[in-house]
Design an enzyme around this catalytic site. Sequence first.
Site, PDB file in Angstrom:
ATOM      1  N   TYR A  92       0.844  -1.318   0.099  1.00  8.77           N
ATOM      2  CA  TYR A  92      -0.061  -0.087   0.210  1.00  8.77           C
ATOM      3  C   TYR A  92       0.938   1.242  -0.150  1.00  8.77           C
ATOM      4  O   TYR A  92       0.281   2.558  -0.022  1.00  8.77           O
ATOM      5  CB  TYR A  92      -0.869   0.049   1.147  1.00  8.77           C
ATOM      6  CG  TYR A  92      -1.940  -1.014   1.239  1.00  8.77           C
ATOM      7  CD1 TYR A  92      -3.185  -0.896   0.369  1.00  8.77           C
ATOM      8  CD2 TYR A  92      -1.941  -2.180   1.943  1.00  8.77           C
ATOM      9  CE1 TYR A  92      -3.946  -2.074   0.382  1.00  8.77           C
ATOM     10  CE2 TYR A  92      -2.920  -3.212   1.922  1.00  8.77           C
ATOM     11  CZ  TYR A  92      -3.771  -3.181   1.029  1.00  8.77           C
ATOM     12  OH  TYR A  92      -4.745  -4.143   1.018  1.00  8.77           O
ATOM     13  N   TYR A 101     -11.692  -0.518   0.040  1.00  6.74           N
ATOM     14  CA  TYR A 101     -11.621   0.229   1.241  1.00  6.74           C
ATOM     15  C   TYR A 101     -10.347   0.618   1.744  1.00  6.74           C
ATOM     16  O   TYR A 101     -10.146   1.453   2.756  1.00  6.74           O
ATOM     17  CB  TYR A 101     -11.802  -1.044   2.157  1.00  6.74           C
ATOM     18  CG  TYR A 101     -11.005  -1.943   2.846  1.00  6.74           C
ATOM     19  CD1 TYR A 101     -10.577  -1.858   4.003  1.00  6.74           C
ATOM     20  CD2 TYR A 101     -10.421  -2.906   2.014  1.00  6.74           C
ATOM     21  CE1 TYR A 101      -9.430  -2.519   4.548  1.00  6.74           C
ATOM     22  CE2 TYR A 101      -9.093  -3.750   2.456  1.00  6.74           C
ATOM     23  CZ  TYR A 101      -8.851  -3.503   3.676  1.00  6.74           C
ATOM     24  OH  TYR A 101      -7.732  -4.547   4.207  1.00  6.74           O
ATOM     25  N   ARG A 102      -9.243   0.360   1.116  1.00  4.97           N
ATOM     26  CA  ARG A 102      -7.846   1.065   1.103  1.00  4.97           C
ATOM     27  C   ARG A 102      -6.984   0.679  -0.100  1.00  4.97           C
ATOM     28  O   ARG A 102      -7.543  -0.013  -0.879  1.00  4.97           O
ATOM     29  CB  ARG A 102      -7.250   0.367   2.133  1.00  4.97           C
ATOM     30  CG  ARG A 102      -6.685  -0.982   2.225  1.00  4.97           C
ATOM     31  CD  ARG A 102      -6.316  -1.923   3.395  1.00  4.97           C
ATOM     32  NE  ARG A 102      -5.265  -1.503   4.029  1.00  4.97           N
ATOM     33  CZ  ARG A 102      -4.561  -2.257   4.999  1.00  4.97           C
ATOM     34  NH1 ARG A 102      -5.111  -3.619   5.226  1.00  4.97           N
ATOM     35  NH2 ARG A 102      -3.458  -1.897   5.473  1.00  4.97           N
TER      36      ARG A 102
END
Length: 520
Positions: free
Chosen positions: A91, A464-465
């Site tokens: 991420y 969601y991310r």
Amino acid sequence: MADLPLPPGVDAQRLAEARRAFESALGSDKVFFEELDRETYTDKFAVDDALHHPSGAIAPTTVDEVQAVMRIANQYRIPIWPISRGKNLGYGGNAPELTGSVVMDLSRMKKIEFDEQMGTVVVEPGVGFYDLYDYIKANKLPYWISTPGNSWGSVMGNALDRGVGYTPYGEHTKKICGMEVVLPDGDLVRTGMGAFSDAPTWQAYAYGFGPSWDQMFCQSNFGVVTKMGLWLMPEPESLMGMDVEFDSPDDLKAMVDTIGPLRREGILQQSPSIGNWLRAAAVLTTRGEWTDKPGALSDDVISAIRKRFNIGWWGVSLRLYGREEVNKASYKVLEKAINDISPMSIKPTSWVKGEPLEHTGWTGTPMTFPMQNVNWYGGRGGHIGFSPIIPQDGSKALAQFKRTYERYKEYGMDYQGSFAFGERHLTNVNAMIFDKDDPKMMKGIDPFFRRLVADAAEHGYGEYRTHLDYMDLVAKTYDFNDHAMRRLNEKVKNALDPNGILAPGKSGIWPTNLSGEREA
């Protein structure tokens, strides 16, 4: 020597002045602006290595120092990117969204305060899952933690980014109870009952009086969280369950439609995750052992891998926690429900307090072996995750899988996917594993990811991310009433952070003075 990355509107002289101010406030041993330092704070799994480079880093160790950093950043208009431990691999890791930002590394803040009676803990950002696990073991505390699939990160950081584990406390953000936060102007606030001086209920009741702010500091750039309260699960009397394998891709529908009602009813209180064969195989073998052909693996190769390791196309681990007599009764219900949908295999497991404990995520044991999956292709391995939220419905889950699987084949990638259960939703986590030493493969990752986002958005599904590269893209898909939520977030951002110095661009939230940096 590489050019010094500078934030928009900041020249080298002003950055040097800010650096000296940081050294004066923190000490030179907590300020890092050499070329090697900057390289340390880059995304090791980056799709494009030219993006997200910091100008330097700082490592405050106290709340007072964090406040001092924010005041200096405002004085010199230097963007600050806080990280807890920087292990959010897939991420963005420890890299900033905006090139030229100064990374504020909070990994040296490692205090733990534990309330044994209530089963609550207050942690600072640098407390990792191994740290908390070791603390509980060393102090013989009758509690279990919940850990994500790769557990070397921060307990706080994972909860703030809405990470998940596998026990009944696996939805980590739901277990947050009270925060201490340094605001962008350096002010200090405590949320919930912490707003009441010396309240003994700070970690007992999350909301306090008036608006509740804990979730406002999750996935946002509204403040720097320096303390977080969390609820921990009491050690259960017993654990029972099963590891289940299913033979066909189409079995996903029956799995979701069987496990979902058990989760909603409360028979299953954990957060089960259905994973495909590659999630299991990628930590046992590598692609090169099976083929040297480019493109997505053929069904014949997949069948050969599954046969060697005796794994299903899908697998799921289901666990029951609590009193032994209750678990025995619940297990009968679970066993019948699973047998009714014809699994390939069922492997029962059970444990009673006093017996040796299985060391897995199901018992809150930290682990890092799942990261071996990045070795799948060889070379410098990496991955990013595409994780939309979808309804807890078997037909819709199967349709989402089939769409995504076809895209993996189209882009020549091997599919690793999972479907993690919340109480009412599924998180469809798709890992894009890649070899950074394969230029052709890396060239395809960005268009592949963007295609998946577009496919999901067409069906009303949003992530969601997401990775730093795609925060603006994903924020743009949340488009109700001409992106009203983004406008609201940015109104709050501009009110709390008028100089736009705290994590600009985080979750697609840009301050007015840097709105030109948003991806079109």
